[in-house]
Scaffold this active site. Structure first.
Site, short mmCIF file in Angstrom:
data_model
loop_
_atom_site.label_atom_id
_atom_site.label_comp_id
_atom_site.label_asym_id
_atom_site.label_seq_id
_atom_site.Cartn_x
_atom_site.Cartn_y
_atom_site.Cartn_z
N MET A 164 -5.64 -7.33 8.60
CA MET A 164 -5.04 -6.38 9.54
C MET A 164 -5.88 -5.11 9.62
SD MET A 164 -1.09 -7.32 9.10
CE MET A 164 -1.11 -6.48 7.58
N GLY A 179 -8.43 -8.05 4.68
CA GLY A 179 -9.23 -8.17 5.89
C GLY A 179 -8.47 -8.70 7.09
N ARG A 195 -3.29 -1.12 -6.60
CA ARG A 195 -2.36 -2.25 -6.65
C ARG A 195 -2.71 -3.07 -7.89
NH1 ARG A 195 -5.29 -4.90 -1.56
NH2 ARG A 195 -7.29 -4.95 -2.58
N GLU A 214 15.21 -44.33 -8.40
CA GLU A 214 14.12 -44.15 -7.45
C GLU A 214 14.47 -44.71 -6.07
OE1 GLU A 214 10.64 -46.25 -8.83
OE2 GLU A 214 11.84 -47.85 -9.68
N HIS A 226 -7.91 -32.31 6.65
CA HIS A 226 -7.78 -33.67 6.15
C HIS A 226 -8.49 -33.82 4.81
CE1 HIS A 226 -9.04 -37.94 5.83
NE2 HIS A 226 -7.82 -38.16 6.26
N SER A 284 15.75 -42.17 -15.55
CA SER A 284 14.47 -41.50 -15.37
C SER A 284 14.20 -41.49 -13.87
CB SER A 284 13.37 -42.24 -16.12
OG SER A 284 12.13 -41.62 -15.84
N CYS A 322 9.73 -39.14 -14.34
CA CYS A 322 8.37 -39.59 -14.55
C CYS A 322 7.72 -39.62 -13.17
CB CYS A 322 8.34 -40.97 -15.18
SG CYS A 322 9.29 -42.21 -14.29
N THR A 344 10.27 -40.05 -9.02
CA THR A 344 10.28 -39.21 -7.81
C THR A 344 9.23 -39.63 -6.79
OG1 THR A 344 9.00 -37.58 -9.04
CG2 THR A 344 11.37 -37.21 -8.84
N ASN A 345 8.23 -40.41 -7.19
CA ASN A 345 7.28 -40.89 -6.18
C ASN A 345 7.99 -41.84 -5.21
OD1 ASN A 345 5.35 -39.49 -7.53
ND2 ASN A 345 4.41 -41.28 -8.47
N ASP A 346 8.62 -42.88 -5.78
CA ASP A 346 9.34 -43.82 -4.93
C ASP A 346 10.52 -43.16 -4.24
OD1 ASP A 346 8.49 -46.54 -4.50
OD2 ASP A 346 8.41 -46.69 -6.70
N LYS A 355 0.84 -1.20 0.00
CA LYS A 355 0.00 0.00 0.00
C LYS A 355 0.88 1.25 0.00
CE LYS A 355 -3.75 -0.61 2.48
NZ LYS A 355 -4.40 -0.82 3.79
N TYR A 357 13.91 -33.88 -19.98
CA TYR A 357 12.45 -33.86 -20.14
C TYR A 357 11.76 -34.19 -18.82
CZ TYR A 357 12.59 -38.96 -20.10
OH TYR A 357 12.77 -40.27 -19.73
N ARG A 399 -3.14 3.18 8.60
CA ARG A 399 -3.49 2.01 7.78
C ARG A 399 -2.35 1.00 7.72
NH1 ARG A 399 -4.72 4.69 2.10
NH2 ARG A 399 -5.96 2.80 1.77
P1 ADP Z 1 -7.85 -2.23 3.62
O1 ADP Z 1 -6.45 -2.62 3.38
O2 ADP Z 1 -8.61 -3.16 4.50
O3 ADP Z 1 -8.54 -1.86 2.34
P2 ADP Z 1 -7.41 0.56 4.02
O4 ADP Z 1 -6.23 1.01 4.78
O5 ADP Z 1 -7.30 0.63 2.55
O6 ADP Z 1 -7.80 -0.89 4.49
O7 ADP Z 1 -8.60 1.45 4.53
C1 ADP Z 1 -9.94 1.07 4.72
C2 ADP Z 1 -10.87 2.06 4.02
O8 ADP Z 1 -10.67 3.38 4.48
C3 ADP Z 1 -10.64 2.08 2.53
O9 ADP Z 1 -11.86 2.15 1.86
C4 ADP Z 1 -9.86 3.35 2.32
O10 ADP Z 1 -10.09 3.86 1.05
C5 ADP Z 1 -10.40 4.25 3.41
N1 ADP Z 1 -9.39 5.23 3.81
C6 ADP Z 1 -8.16 4.97 4.24
N2 ADP Z 1 -7.45 6.09 4.48
C7 ADP Z 1 -8.28 7.12 4.18
C8 ADP Z 1 -8.14 8.56 4.20
N3 ADP Z 1 -7.00 9.13 4.55
N4 ADP Z 1 -9.19 9.28 3.84
C9 ADP Z 1 -10.34 8.69 3.47
N5 ADP Z 1 -10.55 7.37 3.43
C10 ADP Z 1 -9.53 6.58 3.78
MG MG Z 2 8.61 -46.69 -8.66
MG MG Z 3 -7.81 -0.77 1.01
#
Ligand code: ADP
Ligand code: MG
Ligand code: MG
Length: 902
Positions: free
Chosen positions: A109, A107, A343, A767, A459, A786, A854, A789-791, A29, A874, A98
């Site tokens: 951190m 989601g 990103r 093997e 599992h 050859s 193989c 690699t399993n064995d 970020k 190969y 952030r």
């Molecule tokens: P995540 O990685 O979970 O997307 P973000 O750090 O991007 O978390 O932030 C969560 C939300 O808050 C995002 O929608 C982001 O655009 C918004 N946000 C973050 N910083 C600012 C800021 N300085 N002003 C307005 N909105 C912000």
């Molecule tokens: Mg074998």
């Molecule tokens: Mg974000």
């Protein structure tokens, strides 16, 4: 200050100081915020605290020396730039804090918005916003909520609950109906919740808020869910997260403000266009939290044409700059657009190919880069059949796509029932809370496996992937009741015998039967779609990239095939020969009778008769295969499994004998078989009388096979074809074993081949670890190696594959002893080391020694890269994996740096 900063370690970077290459230091970020800043895009000013600061904090338990001062200095310069001060009661600067690690961990951190608000500055904020009290109190209540939840671990539901109550009291479900007074009241309620859980008042000092939030982001790196996620995604545990401090911009200032997310192309199909969601009068997290219904981004054009046009311009610019699909977050504050994140966006397998192809067309990337951006796992996904869902059938539940494929069938709840129904020819889906080793038979019998618990390394998931069976795990909306033979989900009750459909790629579960359609990519490989004349963009992209991979690769790709039909199919998939033709199936079916005669033979004559009867049958098998592989090498492995595998099981024979005796029937033959089975019983058949040992112990057995191979080759060649047989001796551990077999084989070959021009190579499998360690000696007697690699994996680890995968691999994966089963992907450090030694010493002893592999690993993407790097000639894999191996061999050949395709 300035002089001090030059001597101490730098922990804080202004956005203007970073760039997109600094992901290790600034996190994804932060690096991309810096990149956008330097592109001149509208990014709210701010700074990034490095991952190094986080690592130092996490190892020592306190902020490293100098960090506090550097934060202070950057904050001051931010305040100067913004013309506002943090905590100024009249005109406060607010910031967001952030998280942002090198790899995105959605989601996992934390982020806190509106840091800097308190009882006094909330008034100033309102005044600055033209007396917009509603906005100021809305921002303040969000701060207490996010700060309470993420920094002080106050249960989030309590805040949600108070918000619901406020809405309820107002008789509404829309948070926009709450006015300034309601929100002020909510702030009071939130503060009480905060005090109740933390034993202190909500901190009024902005600098304390900031420091605590930064610390909380550092700490969130080691939150339990983050640790689990990293383990699953194989992200190293010691990277740490960066922290971004960003001046706030406000999407909740009124109807001319708002916030949204967008993709520069469709991340599902790769199609060009604008894909995104927008929410007016809202702050960032509302869009994903699903608080109100968002509108499609296109509608922003009506709401605010200027911002919309600017956004489209920026998106085009970002694509051109990153040369890839980007996803973005933005906010509009009273008609002014701000970029908050970008990103390179995640995408489906189909989109990955389509986008790579488009970008080549657009001249943004070359074919090498396109090849680098897709991978074999994605190609494999595209080769599974899919559900045909044209009328948007909604799933009843969604779990984890644990093992890909699409399967429909009758629900069963026990392994035993799965086996019963499957024996009657039914397709069944085994449904369990979670599976355990007792479920193995049921899992084998089922078309698919569905569990309500467990993740990608449960599992069920591990075993299903090993079997190539469709599996959805962790569908936690399912209430599974095994004793009652039913499960409930979303108000439906599903009992034994009801039909469900599961998609092991998406994790979706459907009620009833969903029709399955074949993959277009497979149709293309099979030759039934002409890539030049089809307007399916996916097929065109696959064709183009595969063609490039084939041109780029050094490794050849062969297939494992035992029949003419398999050979023909693999050839259509691009196989350049057979790397492993097993001969054991040629001893099954109606030929069992002959094998029994061979095993029970009382003397040389009887044995020779049995072998003589087998000879023409084997020869016919080989003729068929050599014809299909005309002109290409075919490696035939001499018989490998212990012979008692061809006899009926002991229990069954014992019963037969007893029953027949009871009836007074003649049991001489059964008794002979029974005593043979008893005599041949082995405690560890895997390590017993098999492979080359059979050839040395049973006179004439290997000779018969060698003769059949040579005669078939001569017959095909006389018919105008070209047969290129390579005879492979299994399980060799010492050169003397191979020399003995070789001496006999050479005599037969010379006699059969005569002047036909046929050339037969003789080589061995590597093997057994001892073979790898004495490869220099063995190479004297082998024209090729050859790697089995399993064995080799079984024997190097001392694992019996059939037993260990179901029994305890889940635990090994959970403990991180290996990140992936060594049977799925080669263990480069251990088993791979044996391969390396054997390759080097083999080639040193015999320059030009042909080297191949193989076994399952030949079609595994990471393993293919390893084999390329070791310098094998190969890889050989099952027909279906041939395209995957071709693609990965191409990628291995062009990869200059350690690929980072996450
Ligand atoms: P995540 O990685 O979970 O997307 P973000 O750090 O991007 O978390 O932030 C969560 C939300 O808050 C995002 O929608 C982001 O655009 C918004 N946000 C973050 N910083 C600012 C800021 N300085 N002003 C307005 N909105 C912000
Ligand atoms: Mg074998
Ligand atoms: Mg974000």
């Amino acid at each position: 200050m300035a002089t001090q900063e030059t001597v101490e370690h730098k922990y804080v970077y202004d956005f203007a100081e970073g760039n997109k290459e600094l992901k290790d230091l600034l996190g994804g970020k932060g690096a991309n915020l810096a990149e956008m800043t330097n592109l001149g895009l509208p990014v709210p000013p701010g700074f990034t605290i490095t991952t190094e600061a986080c690592q130092a904090y996490l190892t020592t338990g306190r902020e490293p020396d100098g960090l506090a001062g550097q934060i202070e200095a950057h904050l001051e310069s931010l305040e100067r730039e913004m013309g506002r001060r943090l905590g100024d009661p009249g005109d406060p600067l607010l910031v967001s804090v952030r998280s942002g690690a090198k790899f995105s961990m959605p989601g996992m951190m934390e982020t806190v918005l509106n840091v800097g608000l308190n009882d006094r500055s909330v008034i100033g904020l309102s005044t600055q916003a033209g007396g917009n009290d509603r906005f100021a109190w809305d921002s303040y209540r969000r701060l207490i909520q996010m700060f309470g939840k993420t920094v002080c671990e106050v249960p989030g539901e309590e805040f949600e609950h108070a918000l619901d109550e406020a809405k309820h009291a107002k008789g509404t479900r829309n948070d926009l109906d709450l006015d300034a007074d309601d929100l002020r009241g909510l702030v009071d309620a939130y503060k009480k919740i905060f005090a109740k859980h933390t034993g202190r008042e909500f901190p009024q000092e902005p600098r304390e808020q900031l420091d605590l939030a930064i610390r909380a982001v550092f700490d969130s790196w080691n939150a339990e869910r983050a640790i689990l996620y990293r383990r699953q995604e194989r992200i190293p545990a010691d990277l740490g997260t960066a922290v971004n401090v960003v001046s706030m911009v406000f999407g909740n200032l009124g109807p001319d403000s708002g916030t949204g997310v967008a993709f520069t192309r469709d991340p599902g199909s790769g199609a060009q266009g604008i894909y995104g969601d927008y929410l007016a009068n809202a702050q960032g997290e509302d869009v994903v939290a699903g608080i109100r219904n968002t509108v499609p981004l296109q509608e922003l054009e009506q709401l605010d044409k200027r911002s919309y046009d600017e956004l489209l311009g920026i998106m085009a610019r970002l694509e051109e700059h990153y040369k890839d699909l980007c996803d973005i977050e933005f906010t509009i504050e009273r008609g002014k657009l701000w970029m908050l994140q970008t990103r390179v966006g995640k995408r489906t397998a189909a989109a990955a190919f389509v986008i790579a192809g488009q970008l080549v067309d657009e001249g943004l990337i070359d074919l090498d880069e396109a090849l680098h951006r897709v991978n074999g796992a994605q190609l494999a996904q595209l080769m599974f059949p899919r559900f045909q869902l044209d009328h948007d059938v909604p799933p009843v539940a969604k779990g984890i796509g644990a093992s890909p494929g699409a399967a429909s069938g009758k629900v069963v709840f026990t392994s035993a029932r799965a086996v019963e129904l499957a024996a009657e020819g039914e397709s069944v889906i085994l449904v369990r809370r979670e599976t355990n080793p007792d479920d193995l038979n049921g899992m084998i019998a089922a078309k698919g496996i569905l569990t309500s618990r467990g993740g990608k390394t449960s599992h069920a998931a591990v075993v299903a992937r090993g079997m190539g069976k469709t599996c959805v795990s962790g569908a936690d909306e399912l209430e599974v009741n095994v004793p009652a033979k039913k499960f409930t989900v979303g108000g439906h009750t599903v009992g034994e015998g009801d039909v469900v459909s599961i998609d092991g790629t998406t994790g979706k579960v459907y009620l009833g039967e969903v029709p399955v359609m074949p993959s277009e990519v497979v149709q293309y490989f099979e030759g039934s779609l002409d890539p030049e004349h089809i307007d399916n963009p996916l097929v065109r992209a696959v064709h183009r990239i595969m063609t490039h991979a084939d041109a780029a690769r050094r490794l050849r790709v062969r297939t494992n095939a035992d029949t003419g039909a398999d050979a023909a199919r693999a050839r259509r998939f691009g196989a350049e020969g057979i790397g492993l033709c097993r001969t054991e199936h040629m001893f099954l079916g109606d030929r069992r009778e002959l094998v029994e005669r061979l095993i029970l033979a009382a003397g040389a004559q009887e044995r020779e008769d049995a072998l003589a009867a087998l000879l023409p049958l084997q020869r016919a098998d080989f003729v068929e295969i050599f014809r299909e592989m005309d002109g290409l090498p075919v490696t035939v492995r001499l018989i490998d499994p212990p012979l008692h595998e061809f006899l009926p099981p002991l229990e069954q024979l014992a019963v037969n004998v007893a029953v027949a005796q009871e009836r007074g029937e003649d049991v001489a033959k059964e008794e002979a078989l029974l005593s043979a089975v008893r005599r041949m019983h082995e405690e560890n058949p895997m390590l017993g009388l098999r492979g080359v040992r059979l050839g040395l112990v049973i006179p004439g057995l290997f000779a018969m096979q060698v003769r059949a191979i040579a005669e078939a080759a001569v017959a095909v060649t006389r018919d105008g074809g070209t047969a290129c047989p390579e005879i492979m001796v299994p399980l060799v551990g010492a050169v003397q074993e191979l020399e003995t077999v070789r001496a006999e084989a050479e005599k037969i070959i010379a006699e059969v081949v005569g002047d036909s021009g046929v050339e037969v190579l003789i080589g061995t499998m590597i093997e057994v670890p001892r073979a790898a360690l004495t490869a220099g000696q063995i190479a004297e007697a082998a024209e090729f190696f050859s790697f089995g690699t399993n064995d080799l994996t079984q024997m190097a680890w001392g694992f019996s594959r059939d037993d260990v995968e179901g029994a305890f691999f889940w635990r090994y994966l959970e403990l991180g002893i290996f990140g992936i089963s060594p049977f799925e992907s080669i263990d480069a450090d251990g088993v791979g080391r044996l391969v390396r030694i054997a390759a080097e010493e083999g080639r040193a002893a015999r320059p030009g020694l042909k080297l191949g592999v193989c076994g399952e690993h030949g079609g595994d993407p990471d393993s293919v890269h390893f084999f390329h790097e070791v310098g094998l000639d190969y890889v050989s894999c099952s027909p279906f994996r041939v395209p995957v191996a071709r693609l990965e061999a191409g990628r291995a050949a062009i990869s200059t740096t350690g690929s980072d395709s996450r």
